[in-house]
Write a protein that holds these residues in place. Structure first.
Motif, short mmCIF file in Angstrom:
data_model
loop_
_atom_site.label_atom_id
_atom_site.label_comp_id
_atom_site.label_asym_id
_atom_site.label_seq_id
_atom_site.Cartn_x
_atom_site.Cartn_y
_atom_site.Cartn_z
N PRO A 1 0.63 -1.34 -0.06
CA PRO A 1 0.11 -0.07 0.07
C PRO A 1 0.74 1.31 -0.04
O PRO A 1 0.19 2.48 -0.34
CB PRO A 1 -1.03 -0.33 1.37
N GLY A 2 2.05 1.30 0.45
CA GLY A 2 2.90 2.53 0.22
C GLY A 2 3.72 2.43 -0.76
O GLY A 2 4.64 3.37 -0.80
N SER A 3 3.69 1.51 -1.81
CA SER A 3 4.66 1.84 -2.74
C SER A 3 4.44 2.64 -3.81
O SER A 3 5.32 2.66 -4.64
CB SER A 3 4.57 0.19 -3.62
N THR A 4 3.46 3.35 -3.79
CA THR A 4 3.31 4.36 -4.86
C THR A 4 3.20 6.08 -3.91
O THR A 4 2.80 7.01 -4.55
CB THR A 4 1.97 4.40 -5.41
N ARG A 5 3.63 6.18 -2.60
CA ARG A 5 3.85 7.34 -2.10
C ARG A 5 4.72 8.18 -2.63
O ARG A 5 5.79 7.62 -3.24
CB ARG A 5 4.18 7.02 -0.64
N GLN A 6 4.39 9.37 -2.79
CA GLN A 6 5.21 10.50 -3.42
C GLN A 6 5.85 11.36 -2.12
O GLN A 6 5.40 11.34 -1.18
CB GLN A 6 4.45 11.33 -4.27
N VAL B 1 11.54 2.90 7.21
CA VAL B 1 10.63 4.15 6.79
C VAL B 1 9.29 3.54 6.69
O VAL B 1 8.30 4.70 7.05
CB VAL B 1 11.27 4.80 5.42
N TYR B 2 8.83 2.57 6.05
CA TYR B 2 7.41 2.31 5.61
C TYR B 2 6.93 1.34 6.63
O TYR B 2 5.84 0.87 6.34
CB TYR B 2 7.27 1.91 4.09
N GLY B 3 7.45 0.49 7.37
CA GLY B 3 7.35 -0.66 8.07
C GLY B 3 6.95 -1.64 6.99
O GLY B 3 7.71 -2.08 5.89
N ASP B 4 5.68 -2.43 7.18
CA ASP B 4 5.36 -3.37 6.48
C ASP B 4 4.51 -2.87 5.09
O ASP B 4 4.18 -3.64 4.26
CB ASP B 4 4.32 -4.38 7.01
N GLU B 5 4.43 -1.76 4.87
CA GLU B 5 3.57 -1.11 3.82
C GLU B 5 4.28 -1.03 2.41
O GLU B 5 3.55 -0.86 1.57
CB GLU B 5 3.26 0.57 4.06
N VAL B 6 5.48 -1.50 2.31
CA VAL B 6 6.13 -1.67 1.19
C VAL B 6 7.22 -2.62 1.07
O VAL B 6 8.04 -3.01 1.93
CB VAL B 6 7.11 -0.28 0.91
N GLU B 7 6.96 -3.53 -0.09
CA GLU B 7 7.77 -4.49 -0.09
C GLU B 7 8.75 -4.51 -1.19
O GLU B 7 8.21 -3.88 -2.34
CB GLU B 7 6.79 -5.79 -0.52
N LEU B 8 9.97 -4.78 -1.27
CA LEU B 8 10.79 -4.91 -2.23
C LEU B 8 10.51 -6.15 -3.27
O LEU B 8 10.96 -7.20 -2.71
CB LEU B 8 12.25 -4.97 -1.97
N VAL B 9 10.12 -5.91 -4.61
CA VAL B 9 9.87 -7.28 -5.50
C VAL B 9 11.08 -7.28 -6.21
O VAL B 9 11.42 -8.64 -6.26
CB VAL B 9 8.54 -6.76 -6.27
N GLY B 10 11.86 -6.24 -6.45
CA GLY B 10 12.89 -6.40 -7.36
C GLY B 10 13.94 -5.31 -7.53
O GLY B 10 13.32 -4.17 -7.31
#
Length: 502
Positions: free
Chosen positions: A188-193, A243-252
């Motif tokens: 959910p946090g992967s598109t934050r600006q 920074v984001y906790g569990d809201e951002v996952e690194l896919v690649g």
């Protein structure tokens, strides 16, 4: 030995744009670069409004944007605080165009036009004399030599040309390093600006590069890491979690590199027949895309002046105006990026006083005049050169405004009248008042009668090839302005038609 008019060392955006400007002006450049191919890392990712206008002056903006899907940006940032670019009148917002795309586009045009762009050319020596510059390089087939009237050093922060000349690069070395990466993120946090702050001095910024790929910059406390140290997925995951906790996952991770907060600027942008542009002249924190935009501004400022020297019409002192105009611009970029580094807590000090400072600046930016000043600085739209007459006329020294005109019954954008790369005498009168002067410089300027579609507070303006106004009708002496920027009038025309000018 290969002989050209100008040797450009460095095939980044600044070097390629310098070569493109020289070519447009009828000079013969050559581009040398150490790398066997373009650096695939996106690095800079934005073309600011003024740079977009400069590309538009040459008819290059639309073809460049047609090479991909590049999002428009109307809200930028200063240390993570929003800056509204729309407060300046311009048709062009910022565009998220990766640096590699700019390089690919410019190189293709140069090569297609017959300009040599030679790779695997490691410059090992350079000598200058009264007539030109000779470069020795290790090439694909051994040692090669190239000769030119001038040399443009666009070879980056570790400039070989600067080192050969034994020039200092004053400023300060980096004290902290951060990571910039092209990533695929999820959550959910992967598109934050914008700037996001985390625990214990950690922070992150992300923005879109292309479909599914995000540009990510992360930093945190701790000692500086060597810039050539590998960036690992675990390192990025730890920074994202801070920074984001569990809201951002690194896919690649597609690519990643380290950057630091070095701030340096060469003392003189011109040393005899050698000129420094881009990172070879100034390095700083890569915040808000100012590095590549400042370098491209260097290229547009220098190219036409250098071509004038090659063709023999450049007046005394014209080449020196490259330094006097662009050095202050570079110094201002260093100052604002250093300020942003402090306000963003780039080094991860977790200073408890920073929220108060950021809050005060955010409040200041709600003042319209302050927002306009900030947006002008960040986009380059506010650049004003110290040109004679600037004190008497608010247009002089500024970029030519964007407006439409009618020429010979057809509607045009005024910026499109600069496609030729020549000077422009834009004449709003219905008389021949300016024609005697214009004819004497007809080999260097285009004299165009036009009807503006909005109120322009002058009967005519002289615009340099880089789009900056250097004279208006309110200053009276057109001949002096033409001599100052475009040299002496054509001797043949003077002798034949205008003996009073002799």
């Amino acid at each position: 030995m290969t002989t050209v008019d100008v040797i450009v060392v460095g095939a980044g955006p600044t070097g390629l744009m310098t070569a493109a400007e020289l070519t447009l002006a009828g000079a013969r450049p050559m581009v040398l670069d150490t790398l066997p191919e373009r650096n695939p890392m996106s690095r800079a990712g934005v073309i600011h409004s003024r740079t977009a206008e400069l590309f538009d002056h040459r008819g290059l903006l639309e073809p460049l944007l047609a090479t991909g899907d590049f999002p428009r940006t109307e809200i930028g940032h200063f240390a993570g605080l929003p800056v509204d670019y729309r407060v300046w009148p311009t048709r062009h917002p910022a565009y998220n165009v990766p640096q590699g795309k700019i390089e690919e586009f410019l190189e293709a045009r140069l090569v297609g036009g017959g300009v040599p762009v030679l790779r695997r050319q490691q410059v090992v020596n350079m000598t200058a004399d009264a007539d030109g510059v000779t470069v020795t390089a290790h090439g694909r087939d051994g040692v090669v030599r190239h000769r030119g009237h001038y040399l443009v050093a666009a070879d980056g922060g570790r400039s070989t040309i600067r080192k050969i000349l034994g020039l200092d690069f004053p400023g300060r070395r980096g004290t902290s390093t951060s990571v910039t990466a092209e990533t695929v993120l999820a959550g959910p946090g992967s598109t934050r600006q914008g700037l996001m702050r985390g625990r214990s001095g950690h922070w992150a910024i992300q923005f879109p590069l292309e479909e599914r790929v995000r540009r990510l910059v992360v930093s945190g406390p701790g000692p500086a890491v060597p810039k050539d140290a590998e960036v690992t997925a675990d390192e990025l995951r730890a920074a994202l979690y801070a920074v984001y906790g569990d809201e951002v996952e690194l896919v690649g991770i597609r690519r990643a590199a380290r950057i630091d907060d070095s701030a340096r600027q060469i003392t003189a942008y011109r040393v005899g027949r050698v000129f420094f542009v881009g990172d070879a002249a100034h390095i700083h924190l890569p915040l808000a895309g100012q590095g590549v935009n400042t370098g491209l501004g260097d290229a547009f400022n220098l190219g036409w002046k250098l071509a004038g020297a090659v063709h023999g019409w450049a007046p005394d002192g014209l080449l020196d105006t490259y330094h006097t105009e662009r050095h202050p611009v570079g110094a201002r970029v260093l100052a604002n990026t250093q300020t942003q580094g402090l306000l963003m807590d780039w080094a991860g000090t977790d200073n408890p006083d920073l929220p108060a400072a950021r809050g005060l600046l955010a409040e200041l930016l709600r003042v319209p005049e302050a927002m306009r000043w900030m947006a002008g600085m960040m986009t380059g739209l506010g650049i004003r050169y110290d040109i004679a007459g600037a004190a008497e006329d608010p247009l002089v020294g500024m970029r030519m405004p964007e407006f439409d005109v009618t020429v010979d019954g057809e509607r045009h954008r005024a910026h499109s009248l600069l496609y030729s790369g020549r000077g422009l005498l834009l004449d709003f009168t219905r008389s021949e008042q300016f024609s005697p002067h214009a004819r004497l410089w007809a080999d260097r300027i285009d004299h165009i009668h036009a009807v503006p579609h909005e109120d322009i507070p002058t009967r005519g303006m002289l615009v340099r090839p880089d789009g900056y106004v250097c004279w208006t009708s309110g200053l009276q002496d057109l001949g002096n302005a033409l001599r100052s920027w475009f040299g002496a009038p054509n001797d043949d025309l003077v002798a034949r038609d205008y003996p009073a000018f002799q």
